[in-house]
Each structure stands twice: as C-alpha cells, then as structure tokens.
Design a protein around this motif. Structure first.
Motif, mmCIF file in Angstrom:
data_model
loop_
_atom_site.group_PDB
_atom_site.id
_atom_site.type_symbol
_atom_site.label_atom_id
_atom_site.label_comp_id
_atom_site.label_asym_id
_atom_site.label_seq_id
_atom_site.Cartn_x
_atom_site.Cartn_y
_atom_site.Cartn_z
ATOM 1 N N PHE A 60 0.793 -1.232 0.000
ATOM 2 C CA PHE A 60 0.000 0.000 0.000
ATOM 3 C C PHE A 60 0.821 1.276 0.000
ATOM 4 O O PHE A 60 0.274 2.343 -0.254
ATOM 5 C CB PHE A 60 -0.956 -0.002 1.202
ATOM 6 N N ILE A 155 -18.785 12.484 7.788
ATOM 7 C CA ILE A 155 -20.128 12.315 7.241
ATOM 8 C C ILE A 155 -21.148 12.735 8.291
ATOM 9 O O ILE A 155 -22.117 13.448 8.010
ATOM 10 C CB ILE A 155 -20.374 10.857 6.819
ATOM 11 N N ARG A 296 -12.302 10.090 -10.672
ATOM 12 C CA ARG A 296 -13.556 9.360 -10.663
ATOM 13 C C ARG A 296 -14.567 9.867 -11.665
ATOM 14 O O ARG A 296 -15.242 9.119 -12.328
ATOM 15 C CB ARG A 296 -14.182 9.436 -9.274
ATOM 16 N N LEU B 126 -3.551 9.551 -4.500
ATOM 17 C CA LEU B 126 -4.770 8.753 -4.534
ATOM 18 C C LEU B 126 -4.793 7.771 -5.695
ATOM 19 O O LEU B 126 -5.213 6.631 -5.553
ATOM 20 C CB LEU B 126 -5.982 9.703 -4.634
ATOM 21 N N TYR B 130 -5.576 3.842 -5.436
ATOM 22 C CA TYR B 130 -6.842 3.315 -5.917
ATOM 23 C C TYR B 130 -6.620 2.168 -6.894
ATOM 24 O O TYR B 130 -7.308 1.150 -6.859
ATOM 25 C CB TYR B 130 -7.634 4.442 -6.594
ATOM 26 N N LEU B 133 -5.874 -0.966 -5.098
ATOM 27 C CA LEU B 133 -7.072 -1.526 -4.488
ATOM 28 C C LEU B 133 -7.861 -2.337 -5.507
ATOM 29 O O LEU B 133 -8.344 -3.436 -5.220
ATOM 30 C CB LEU B 133 -7.951 -0.410 -3.918
ATOM 31 N N PHE B 138 -10.502 -5.656 -4.641
ATOM 32 C CA PHE B 138 -11.254 -5.201 -3.485
ATOM 33 C C PHE B 138 -12.577 -4.541 -3.842
ATOM 34 O O PHE B 138 -13.297 -4.101 -2.958
ATOM 35 C CB PHE B 138 -10.413 -4.229 -2.665
ATOM 36 N N PRO B 148 -6.810 -2.421 3.762
ATOM 37 C CA PRO B 148 -6.021 -1.202 3.568
ATOM 38 C C PRO B 148 -5.778 -0.403 4.841
ATOM 39 O O PRO B 148 -5.028 0.564 4.818
ATOM 40 C CB PRO B 148 -6.872 -0.382 2.587
ATOM 41 N N ASN B 210 -15.522 4.856 11.612
ATOM 42 C CA ASN B 210 -15.743 6.134 10.945
ATOM 43 C C ASN B 210 -15.336 6.154 9.482
ATOM 44 O O ASN B 210 -15.541 7.149 8.791
ATOM 45 C CB ASN B 210 -15.010 7.252 11.679
ATOM 46 N N TRP B 212 -15.223 6.033 5.634
ATOM 47 C CA TRP B 212 -16.209 6.063 4.564
ATOM 48 C C TRP B 212 -15.585 6.206 3.193
ATOM 49 O O TRP B 212 -16.217 5.842 2.185
ATOM 50 C CB TRP B 212 -17.214 7.197 4.794
ATOM 51 N N VAL B 213 -14.364 6.717 3.105
ATOM 52 C CA VAL B 213 -13.758 6.934 1.795
ATOM 53 C C VAL B 213 -13.518 5.609 1.081
ATOM 54 O O VAL B 213 -13.740 5.485 -0.126
ATOM 55 C CB VAL B 213 -12.437 7.719 1.918
ATOM 56 N N LEU B 216 -16.642 4.678 -0.388
ATOM 57 C CA LEU B 216 -16.882 5.519 -1.558
ATOM 58 C C LEU B 216 -16.129 4.997 -2.765
ATOM 59 O O LEU B 216 -16.651 4.921 -3.878
ATOM 60 C CB LEU B 216 -16.454 6.953 -1.232
ATOM 61 N N LEU B 217 -14.882 4.591 -2.542
ATOM 62 C CA LEU B 217 -14.045 4.162 -3.659
ATOM 63 C C LEU B 217 -14.408 2.770 -4.171
ATOM 64 O O LEU B 217 -14.276 2.474 -5.348
ATOM 65 C CB LEU B 217 -12.566 4.161 -3.248
ATOM 66 N N GLN B 228 -21.264 4.538 7.535
ATOM 67 C CA GLN B 228 -20.985 5.940 7.226
ATOM 68 C C GLN B 228 -21.344 6.255 5.786
ATOM 69 O O GLN B 228 -21.909 7.301 5.481
ATOM 70 C CB GLN B 228 -19.504 6.263 7.466
ATOM 71 N N LEU B 231 -25.002 6.538 5.397
ATOM 72 C CA LEU B 231 -25.470 7.830 5.890
ATOM 73 C C LEU B 231 -25.285 8.893 4.828
ATOM 74 O O LEU B 231 -26.156 9.732 4.581
ATOM 75 C CB LEU B 231 -24.716 8.216 7.167
ATOM 76 N N ARG B 232 -24.165 8.832 4.156
ATOM 77 C CA ARG B 232 -23.896 9.816 3.120
ATOM 78 C C ARG B 232 -24.902 9.716 1.980
ATOM 79 O O ARG B 232 -25.404 10.721 1.488
ATOM 80 C CB ARG B 232 -22.489 9.571 2.592
ATOM 81 N N MET B 235 -28.161 11.066 3.169
ATOM 82 C CA MET B 235 -28.146 12.524 3.259
ATOM 83 C C MET B 235 -28.294 13.163 1.886
ATOM 84 O O MET B 235 -28.926 14.202 1.740
ATOM 85 C CB MET B 235 -26.828 13.005 3.897
ATOM 86 N N SER B 236 -27.679 12.581 0.875
ATOM 87 C CA SER B 236 -27.789 13.204 -0.441
ATOM 88 C C SER B 236 -28.942 12.634 -1.230
ATOM 89 O O SER B 236 -29.011 12.765 -2.439
ATOM 90 C CB SER B 236 -26.476 13.074 -1.210
#
Lengths: 336, 290
Positions: A60, A155, A296, B126, B130, B133, B138, B148, B210, B212-213, B216-217, B228, B231-232, B235-236
């Motif tokens: 990593f 969040i 992205r 990043l 990524y 990953l 993953f 990770p 906690n 969340w990224v 997201l990825l 998390q 929740l995001r 929320m959106s």
C-alpha cells in the motif's frame, strides 16, 4: 594458545563467546559461516512477526510509487500502466495552464493556514481556561464535551451541518425566520464557506489539541506558581510569565508539524461536507478533491496522478523544511 | 486573605466558567438538534423545518430504519463485521511488527522502522493507491474495507514506545525458560501491555467505524454499504433508508436522515465515557513525544 576447554576461564571467550588468542596475543574471531543470512535465520520468528506489516507497507505504500509513472503517461485501460503512451509533462501542463492549479493550490494552502492559525489560538485559550477551573469535575466535564466532536466522522458532521444550514429546513434558517430575518441559502453562497469550514474544523479538532496542551500545562512545576504568588503575581501575570512560556515549545512543535502538512488538504472533511456542490468549488476545491474528481468523474487517471505527484513532492519538501526548523528548535524533537 | 481579595478572585473564576459553559453548549448543540429532529414528525418538519424542540413527537423515522427493507440493518452488519475483524487483525499485525522492532537483538530493526516510517512522510497519491485496491480485487469486497487499514504508523509507534518501556529482563527470563519468540510475545509481553494494546485497539476501532472513503471508492453494491457511506447516500437523497417499493412520498425523509445520523454515532456516544481516558493517554504519549 587455543581456548577450547569447557570451563570458560578465558575472559575473551567469556565476553565474546568465541575467539582464539594467537601466539602474539592478538585476537582472531572465527568467521561467521552464513553472513547476514545467519541473522535472518537466527531471529526468523521475529522477522516472521514483522512480515505481515512489512508486506502491508510494500503493497500500500511502496508499490503505488511505481504507479506514479502514470503521471507521465496518457493512461488508458487497454494498455494498462506499463504500455500506455508516454507523454512527458503534458498532464502537468494541462493542470498548471488551467486556472485550476492556482485555485486548488491556493485553497489548499489558505484553508489549512486558517485552520492552523484560528485553531491554535482557540485551542490554547481553551486549554488555559480549562486549566483555571478550580472544580475538578467541571474540568473533566469541559474537556469531555470539547473532545467529543473529534470522535465523529466527517459524514456525521456533514449531517450536523445539514441540520443547521439547509435552506428549507435548517435550524438556523428557521430561527432566522422566526426572528423576522430572511433565510439564507448557505450552501449556495461561497463567500461564507472559508469561515464555515474554519469554524467546523476548529469545532472538530480543538479537543484533540486541548488534551495535549492541558497535559503540558499539568506538567509545569507547581512550585513555580507558588514562588510567583509570593512575589505578588496575579492570575494574569502567572499565565503570561509562567504558563505560556512553558506551553510555547509544544505550541511551536505542533505548529511546525501542521505546517509541514499544509500541502495536504483534508479531503475527508471537504468532500463529506461539500460533496459535489459546484457553487462552492471556487472556495472549497482543494488539490485533494480536484484529484478525486479528475479520477472518478472525468476518468483522467494520468492528470489526476500528475496532480497527486505534484502535491506529494511539494508536501515532502515542506515536511523536510519544517523538520529542519523543528530540529533547530530542539534537537530531539524532529520527525527524523 | 481579606474577603475583598477572595471576591476579586472569584469573578474571573465565575466568568471563566460561564464562558466555558457557553462553549460547551455550542459544542454540544448539533448533537442535541440531531436527536430532537430525529423524533420530530415529518409533517411538522415539512411545515416548519427543524426546530429547537419538536412540535410534534414521532418515532416514525426509527420505524423506517428498523423496519423491513431497511438498509440500516445491513449497513450495521457490514460495519460491525468490518470493525471487529479489522480491529483484531490490525492490532495483531501492528503489535507483532512493533514487538519485532522493539527487540534490540534484531539487527535490521532500524531498517524496518524506517521502512514503516517513510510513508508517513511521502505519500504517493490517490491514483496509484486506488489502482492497487482495484488490482487486489477489493471492489465490492468487504476485505477491501479491512485490509487497507491494517497498519497505521501512528499506532505502530505508539505501541512500539509502550513495548520499549517494558523491562528487558522479562524477555530474558522467558528466553531462559526456553520460550520461543511467539510464546514470549503472547504469554509474557501481551498480558503486560494491557493499557497500550487497549489504546491502539480503541484507535483502530474508531478509525474502522468512521471510515467512509474506502466505501466511496470500492463499494457499489447497496447491501455492502458501510454505515458511514450509507449515511452519506441517505443525506444526499441518493438512497432512502428503506429499499422497499413504498411510495417515496410516504417516507419520512427529513427525520429519517437525522435518525440515520443518530444511529451511526449511537455506539460511540454510549462508550465515550469509558474510552475517553485511553484516547487522552494515547494522544499525549504519541503526540508530545513525537
């Protein structure tokens, strides 16, 4: 004279475990048979214990470094990393020629600067205030409350902010309405957001630093305070002449560490709160969110990698510089 | 001391406390608001927005969250699994590595230490991260949320410093009794490292809970959303807390958002009084001594 008797009376053998004394009394050691391989075998279990962690870092942290070559290529999925065409610095040109470079770099640096400056002032003042509280239960209470936001994910914090700032339902707007003011579309007004983000960042992280500063204050010798009382110093003088000078090394150290990271924006925070809100981009777009979007949304891996590399290099230079400064300050406290 | 003097000393003291109470109130208000608005009826929210105190109480949001078709329960399962497994593995890998580095008899320990330290100073960015990953398979894979994060350099050096405070005699006497390295570690060092291990355990648990990224990825499958990230999405408005084909207009959207937020932080608030001191200790040791 060979020393092979079983009773170890020879001081050399006792100390070194092996060795022969030559005729002229010089010492000759037997050569190790396997060199450094002997070390790996001798301590193999320890190295095995470290192995998962080492593999982790290789995968990593170190292998990705080889992926940085994408920054110099026009990456496409078909050719993959190794065969995509090499285009030199074109990716960097694209970024730097556009206004994005200026905006994102400035936002990254300026936001971090605000976070550090405002944050440090608030943290130190809070630490001093809490320290002056005489009731130890109240002391603990204040510290606990101020520390709590640190445990929230960004969040969750973005949900807090939604609750307050949403145009239609947000608590703040509802309050303003009930007091006769017009509501404000907070999420559409970039001019407020440097302040909002600074406030939120301070709210979230103050507790962490207050903990550190309080620990430092507590370690100040109480005799100093007693001596100053005898000399007639009041509270204010105590704080200015004793507490703050003792806090200064810690403050400076933490400042330098944070400045060292000033090129790294808080992606977690900004992207959670601002998400893809285009209106706020001019003020809140930092290098990290730009890289994320480029990767992205636009799928431009090459350019995203280039910007990321730019950030890492600048960040690394700054870490080196700030570390040098830290060492000038106190030899032992450098990062390396 | 004359009474006038002690009175003078009291005023700043009282003012100080008042100010701190105000600061505490400001700090705490968001938590209060989220809790209150989550039990406000959707009807009163549509009419008057989020209020300081619910006009009309209603637990309908929680009915949605824990009713059938709820995504929250799935997300809870995902997050609990990831947090427990991840924390266990992370503590194991981190402490074993730290133990190896702490042993003075290890010739290459400084090299290993440097090896673990360098990523703290230079980060490749990043994009390469990524790509690794994805290459590791993953995507939409729970292990992508776990692996990770297995070694955090800050935690590594924290527990390393802790091991260094343990007397060498412990290890030597274990050696003399014929224990191998792993046994020494498991049966002698670990039991003596309670506070240190507890500290990094909590640090890792918080980080996993906690995170969340990574979600997201990597995660597109709704059933695998960590809490998390869910929740995001809630929320959106990309996702409602309920997956069933209920008429969207009937879902109490605004109060559900707040309720989702509350259940996301619920466990942390519960254990906060107990875990606080470990974090304080860990931060003061780790941050001040570098």
């Amino acid at each position: 004279m060979d020393v092979k008797n079983t009773v170890q009376t020879d001081p050399i053998k006792q100390k070194f475990g092996r060795g022969k004394v030559n005729a002229d009394a010089s010492i000759k050691f037997e050569k190790k048979k396997f060199g450094s391989g002997c070390e790996l075998v001798k301590n193999r279990f320890l190295y095995l214990m470290a192995l998962p962690g080492i593999i982790f870092f290789v995968i990593f942290s170190y292998i990705p470094l080889s992926g940085l070559q994408i920054a110099f290529k026009s990456y496409n999925v078909v050719d993959g990393i190794w065969r995509s065409p090499f285009i030199g610095f074109k990716n960097f040109e694209f970024y730097f020629k556009s206004s994005n470079a200026l905006i994102t770099t400035f936002n990254t640096l300026y936001l971090n600067f605000l976070f550090i400056a405002v944050g440090t002032i608030v943290q130190v003042i809070l630490a001093l205030m809490i320290n002056e509280v005489s009731n130890k239960y109240m002391k603990k209470f204040y510290q606990s409350v101020i520390f709590l936001p640190y445990f929230m994910s960004w969040i969750v914090i973005s949900a807090f902010m939604y609750n307050l700032l949403n145009h239609q339902y947000g608590t703040l707007n509802m309050l303003m309405k009930s007091w006769g003011f017009d509501t404000v579309a907070w999420y559409n007004k970039p001019e407020y957001w440097r302040g909002i983000l600074t406030f939120v960042n301070t709210w979230q992280s103050a507790g962490y630093y207050v903990v550190i500063y309080l620990a430092t204050i507590v370690s100040i010798d109480s005799e100093l305070y007693e001596a100053s009382k005898i000399d007639g110093a009041n509270k204010l003088k105590e704080i200015v002449y004793i507490t703050i000078p003792h806090l200064l090394p810690t403050i400076v150290l933490l400042l330098l560490i944070q400045i060292g990271k000033i090129f790294y924006g808080n992606f977690n925070m900004v992207y959670a709160i601002v998400q893809d809100n285009g209106m706020l981009l001019p003020v809140t777009d930092i290098i990290d969110t730009y890289v994320f979007r480029a990767m992205r949304t636009q799928g431009d891996f090459g350019m995203a990698a280039a910007v990321g590399l730019y950030q890492s290099v600048m960040g690394f230079i700054l870490v080196l510089v700030s570390n040098k400064l830290v060492k000038k300050f106190d030899e032992n406290m450098g990062l390396f | 001391m004359s009474s006038k003097n002690s009175f003078r000393l009291k005023i700043p003291g009282i003012a100080n406390n008042i100010l701190l109470i105000i600061v505490s109130a400001i700090t705490f208000i968001p938590f209060y608001l989220v809790a209150m608005t989550s039990v406000t009826s959707e009807r009163s929210i549509s009419a008057n927005g989020y209020q300081l105190f619910p006009e009309e109480f209603s637990f309908e949001a929680y009915g949605v969250l824990f009713g059938k078709g709820s995504s929250v329960l799935d997300a809870y399962k995902v997050t609990i699994f990831v947090t427990l497994v991840g924390t266990f593995l992370a503590v194991a890998v981190t402490s074993m590595m730290a133990y190896a580095i702490s042993r003075k008899s290890l010739k290459y320990r400084n090299a290993i230490g440097l090896f673990a330290y360098f990523p703290m100073v230079f980060y490749g960015g990043l994009v390469p991260f990524y790509m690794i990953l994805i290459k590791l398979g993953f995507k939409d894979n729970l292990w992508g949320l776990i692996i990770p994060m297995l070694v955090n350099p800050f935690n590594l050096f924290l527990i390393l410093n802790y091991f260094r405070t343990l007397p060498d005699a412990l290890i030597e006497s274990a050696k003399m009794d014929g224990a191998g390295e792993l046994r020494t570690f498991l049966q002698i060092i670990l039991p003596m490292s309670g506070p240190g291990i507890a500290t990094i355990t909590l640090f890792y648990m918080l980080a996993y809970w906690n995170e969340w990224v990574l979600g997201l990825l990597l995660i597109e499958n709704r059933k695998l959303y960590p809490l998390q990230y869910l929740l995001r999405q809630v929320m959106s408005r990309v996702l409602f807390a309920q997956n069933s084909t209920v008429n969207i207009g009937e879902i109490p959207a605004e109060s559900t958002k707040m309720a989702t937020c509350l259940v996301t932080i619920g466990p942390i608030i519960f254990v906060y009084p107990f875990i606080q001191k470990y974090f304080i200790k860990g931060i003061t040791i780790g941050a001040v001594k570098g």
